[in-house]
Design a protein around this motif. Sequence first.
Motif, PDB file in Angstrom:
ATOM      1  N   THR A 198       0.800  -1.221   0.000  1.00  0.00           N
ATOM      2  CA  THR A 198       0.000   0.000   0.000  1.00  0.00           C
ATOM      3  C   THR A 198       0.836   1.277   0.000  1.00  0.00           C
ATOM      4  O   THR A 198       0.592   2.165  -0.821  1.00  0.00           O
ATOM      5  CB  THR A 198      -0.983  -0.019   1.182  1.00  0.00           C
ATOM      6  N   PRO A 199       1.830   1.432   0.872  1.00  0.00           N
ATOM      7  CA  PRO A 199       2.631   2.664   0.824  1.00  0.00           C
ATOM      8  C   PRO A 199       3.314   2.871  -0.528  1.00  0.00           C
ATOM      9  O   PRO A 199       3.410   3.999  -1.015  1.00  0.00           O
ATOM     10  CB  PRO A 199       3.657   2.478   1.943  1.00  0.00           C
ATOM     11  N   LYS A 200       3.783   1.782  -1.132  1.00  0.00           N
ATOM     12  CA  LYS A 200       4.441   1.872  -2.435  1.00  0.00           C
ATOM     13  C   LYS A 200       3.476   2.429  -3.486  1.00  0.00           C
ATOM     14  O   LYS A 200       3.847   3.296  -4.284  1.00  0.00           O
ATOM     15  CB  LYS A 200       4.943   0.490  -2.854  1.00  0.00           C
ATOM     16  N   ILE A 201       2.253   1.942  -3.501  1.00  0.00           N
ATOM     17  CA  ILE A 201       1.244   2.416  -4.461  1.00  0.00           C
ATOM     18  C   ILE A 201       0.979   3.900  -4.245  1.00  0.00           C
ATOM     19  O   ILE A 201       0.935   4.682  -5.203  1.00  0.00           O
ATOM     20  CB  ILE A 201      -0.055   1.590  -4.337  1.00  0.00           C
ATOM     21  N   ASN A 202       0.812   4.310  -3.001  1.00  0.00           N
ATOM     22  CA  ASN A 202       0.569   5.726  -2.713  1.00  0.00           C
ATOM     23  C   ASN A 202       1.734   6.601  -3.162  1.00  0.00           C
ATOM     24  O   ASN A 202       1.531   7.660  -3.756  1.00  0.00           O
ATOM     25  CB  ASN A 202       0.296   5.931  -1.219  1.00  0.00           C
ATOM     26  N   ILE A 203       2.940   6.161  -2.893  1.00  0.00           N
ATOM     27  CA  ILE A 203       4.126   6.937  -3.288  1.00  0.00           C
ATOM     28  C   ILE A 203       4.235   7.017  -4.808  1.00  0.00           C
ATOM     29  O   ILE A 203       4.529   8.072  -5.364  1.00  0.00           O
ATOM     30  CB  ILE A 203       5.403   6.339  -2.666  1.00  0.00           C
ATOM     31  N   MET A 204       3.981   5.898  -5.477  1.00  0.00           N
ATOM     32  CA  MET A 204       4.061   5.901  -6.944  1.00  0.00           C
ATOM     33  C   MET A 204       3.072   6.898  -7.543  1.00  0.00           C
ATOM     34  O   MET A 204       3.405   7.626  -8.471  1.00  0.00           O
ATOM     35  CB  MET A 204       3.800   4.499  -7.488  1.00  0.00           C
ATOM     36  N   PHE A 205       1.864   6.946  -7.018  1.00  0.00           N
ATOM     37  CA  PHE A 205       0.878   7.889  -7.545  1.00  0.00           C
ATOM     38  C   PHE A 205       1.240   9.326  -7.201  1.00  0.00           C
ATOM     39  O   PHE A 205       1.033  10.222  -8.020  1.00  0.00           O
ATOM     40  CB  PHE A 205      -0.523   7.565  -7.014  1.00  0.00           C
ATOM     41  N   LYS A 206       1.756   9.549  -6.014  1.00  0.00           N
ATOM     42  CA  LYS A 206       2.137  10.909  -5.639  1.00  0.00           C
ATOM     43  C   LYS A 206       3.287  11.418  -6.496  1.00  0.00           C
ATOM     44  O   LYS A 206       3.433  12.617  -6.695  1.00  0.00           O
ATOM     45  CB  LYS A 206       2.511  10.967  -4.160  1.00  0.00           C
ATOM     46  N   ASP A 207       4.113  10.509  -7.018  1.00  0.00           N
ATOM     47  CA  ASP A 207       5.274  10.893  -7.811  1.00  0.00           C
ATOM     48  C   ASP A 207       4.984  11.033  -9.300  1.00  0.00           C
ATOM     49  O   ASP A 207       5.892  11.303 -10.076  1.00  0.00           O
ATOM     50  CB  ASP A 207       6.410   9.884  -7.619  1.00  0.00           C
ATOM     51  N   VAL A 208       3.726  10.834  -9.712  1.00  0.00           N
ATOM     52  CA  VAL A 208       3.394  10.995 -11.131  1.00  0.00           C
ATOM     53  C   VAL A 208       3.624  12.446 -11.513  1.00  0.00           C
ATOM     54  O   VAL A 208       3.178  13.368 -10.837  1.00  0.00           O
ATOM     55  CB  VAL A 208       1.921  10.591 -11.408  1.00  0.00           C
ATOM     56  N   GLU A 209       4.338  12.629 -12.587  1.00  0.00           N
ATOM     57  CA  GLU A 209       4.628  13.978 -13.062  1.00  0.00           C
ATOM     58  C   GLU A 209       3.373  14.571 -13.676  1.00  0.00           C
ATOM     59  O   GLU A 209       2.774  13.993 -14.589  1.00  0.00           O
ATOM     60  CB  GLU A 209       5.757  13.941 -14.092  1.00  0.00           C
ATOM     61  N   ILE A 210       2.962  15.708 -13.158  1.00  0.00           N
ATOM     62  CA  ILE A 210       1.739  16.343 -13.644  1.00  0.00           C
ATOM     63  C   ILE A 210       1.895  16.785 -15.088  1.00  0.00           C
ATOM     64  O   ILE A 210       0.973  16.706 -15.879  1.00  0.00           O
ATOM     65  CB  ILE A 210       1.341  17.523 -12.737  1.00  0.00           C
ATOM     66  N   ASN A 211       3.061  17.188 -15.461  1.00  0.00           N
ATOM     67  CA  ASN A 211       3.299  17.625 -16.835  1.00  0.00           C
ATOM     68  C   ASN A 211       3.702  16.427 -17.690  1.00  0.00           C
ATOM     69  O   ASN A 211       4.759  16.409 -18.301  1.00  0.00           O
ATOM     70  CB  ASN A 211       4.378  18.714 -16.879  1.00  0.00           C
ATOM     71  N   ASN A 212       2.862  15.423 -17.722  1.00  0.00           N
ATOM     72  CA  ASN A 212       3.098  14.211 -18.496  1.00  0.00           C
ATOM     73  C   ASN A 212       3.339  14.592 -19.957  1.00  0.00           C
ATOM     74  O   ASN A 212       2.530  15.287 -20.557  1.00  0.00           O
ATOM     75  CB  ASN A 212       1.874  13.294 -18.367  1.00  0.00           C
ATOM     76  N   PRO A 213       4.435  14.144 -20.571  1.00  0.00           N
ATOM     77  CA  PRO A 213       4.733  14.499 -21.959  1.00  0.00           C
ATOM     78  C   PRO A 213       3.613  14.101 -22.924  1.00  0.00           C
ATOM     79  O   PRO A 213       3.399  14.756 -23.924  1.00  0.00           O
ATOM     80  CB  PRO A 213       6.007  13.719 -22.277  1.00  0.00           C
ATOM     81  N   GLY A 214       2.879  13.058 -22.614  1.00  0.00           N
ATOM     82  CA  GLY A 214       1.775  12.631 -23.478  1.00  0.00           C
ATOM     83  C   GLY A 214       0.621  13.616 -23.481  1.00  0.00           C
ATOM     84  O   GLY A 214      -0.218  13.599 -24.372  1.00  0.00           O
ATOM     85  N   TRP A 215       0.579  14.494 -22.488  1.00  0.00           N
ATOM     86  CA  TRP A 215      -0.511  15.463 -22.397  1.00  0.00           C
ATOM     87  C   TRP A 215      -0.192  16.756 -23.138  1.00  0.00           C
ATOM     88  O   TRP A 215      -1.053  17.576 -23.364  1.00  0.00           O
ATOM     89  CB  TRP A 215      -0.776  15.819 -20.949  1.00  0.00           C
ATOM     90  N   LYS A 216       1.072  16.956 -23.472  1.00  0.00           N
ATOM     91  CA  LYS A 216       1.499  18.210 -24.077  1.00  0.00           C
ATOM     92  C   LYS A 216       0.666  18.534 -25.312  1.00  0.00           C
ATOM     93  O   LYS A 216       0.447  17.692 -26.163  1.00  0.00           O
ATOM     94  CB  LYS A 216       2.981  18.111 -24.474  1.00  0.00           C
ATOM     95  N   ASN A 217       0.185  19.737 -25.365  1.00  0.00           N
ATOM     96  CA  ASN A 217      -0.649  20.229 -26.468  1.00  0.00           C
ATOM     97  C   ASN A 217      -2.000  19.537 -26.585  1.00  0.00           C
ATOM     98  O   ASN A 217      -2.732  19.781 -27.521  1.00  0.00           O
ATOM     99  CB  ASN A 217       0.089  20.140 -27.810  1.00  0.00           C
ATOM    100  N   ASN A 218      -2.317  18.632 -25.674  1.00  0.00           N
ATOM    101  CA  ASN A 218      -3.602  17.950 -25.722  1.00  0.00           C
ATOM    102  C   ASN A 218      -4.561  18.455 -24.651  1.00  0.00           C
ATOM    103  O   ASN A 218      -5.760  18.365 -24.797  1.00  0.00           O
ATOM    104  CB  ASN A 218      -3.434  16.433 -25.544  1.00  0.00           C
ATOM    105  N   VAL A 219      -4.013  18.957 -23.557  1.00  0.00           N
ATOM    106  CA  VAL A 219      -4.841  19.366 -22.433  1.00  0.00           C
ATOM    107  C   VAL A 219      -4.416  20.752 -22.001  1.00  0.00           C
ATOM    108  O   VAL A 219      -3.232  21.006 -21.822  1.00  0.00           O
ATOM    109  CB  VAL A 219      -4.707  18.381 -21.262  1.00  0.00           C
ATOM    110  N   GLU A 220      -5.363  21.631 -21.848  1.00  0.00           N
ATOM    111  CA  GLU A 220      -5.057  22.962 -21.315  1.00  0.00           C
ATOM    112  C   GLU A 220      -5.799  23.155 -20.019  1.00  0.00           C
ATOM    113  O   GLU A 220      -6.938  22.731 -19.876  1.00  0.00           O
ATOM    114  CB  GLU A 220      -5.506  24.039 -22.307  1.00  0.00           C
ATOM    115  N   CYS A 221      -5.143  23.765 -19.055  1.00  0.00           N
ATOM    116  CA  CYS A 221      -5.788  24.064 -17.789  1.00  0.00           C
ATOM    117  C   CYS A 221      -5.875  25.568 -17.651  1.00  0.00           C
ATOM    118  O   CYS A 221      -4.890  26.280 -17.796  1.00  0.00           O
ATOM    119  CB  CYS A 221      -4.975  23.500 -16.629  1.00  0.00           C
ATOM    120  N   ASN A 222      -7.057  26.051 -17.386  1.00  0.00           N
ATOM    121  CA  ASN A 222      -7.247  27.480 -17.150  1.00  0.00           C
ATOM    122  C   ASN A 222      -7.160  27.726 -15.665  1.00  0.00           C
ATOM    123  O   ASN A 222      -7.910  27.160 -14.899  1.00  0.00           O
ATOM    124  CB  ASN A 222      -8.610  27.934 -17.670  1.00  0.00           C
ATOM    125  N   THR A 223      -6.218  28.576 -15.265  1.00  0.00           N
ATOM    126  CA  THR A 223      -6.070  28.863 -13.845  1.00  0.00           C
ATOM    127  C   THR A 223      -6.508  30.266 -13.533  1.00  0.00           C
ATOM    128  O   THR A 223      -6.629  31.111 -14.337  1.00  0.00           O
ATOM    129  CB  THR A 223      -4.616  28.674 -13.388  1.00  0.00           C
TER     130      THR A 223
END
Length: 148
Positions: free
Chosen positions: A123-148
């Motif tokens: 369980t801790p490993k799964i939580n750490i792995m998800f927390k470490d996901v890079e928000i700026n995933n290269p696969g998302w580039k130019n596909n998703v825009e976030c309005n802040t």
Amino acid sequence: MINCNFFSVLILRTIKLYFNGDCYFMLDENIQLNKDILTFMAGKKLINELFDYTFSLKDFSLTDQEIALLIPFFLTTFSTGFQDTALIRELNEYYRKTLYYEFCLNNRNNFYLENLIKVLSLTPKINIMFKDVEINNPGWKNNVECNT
């Protein structure tokens, strides 16, 4: 507390939506959040780990009561940085005993509990792995825009 355990609690809350090797969580507009979408968002390695963990946990056929007791057990076991550690230890002991009592009521044997503990130790490993996901995933580039 929830910050350290968000993903494991989410898995427990949605475990019944995982079957036939996929996830059947429905988003708005009747969009299914399935393994392909999760893989696109978080990467193949992480999602394979998630599905292995989730289906391993699902193999134990936990009852609703056992799942409900695992959530506070996770929160009091896998969290750190508390000011009142004595209270957290006391709560953990209470939920551990209650969970054990529930397992006894459901005729879970030592073999079952030993194997469940092996899966829960991930369980801790799964939580750490998800927390470490890079928000700026290269696969998302130019596909998703976030309005802040």
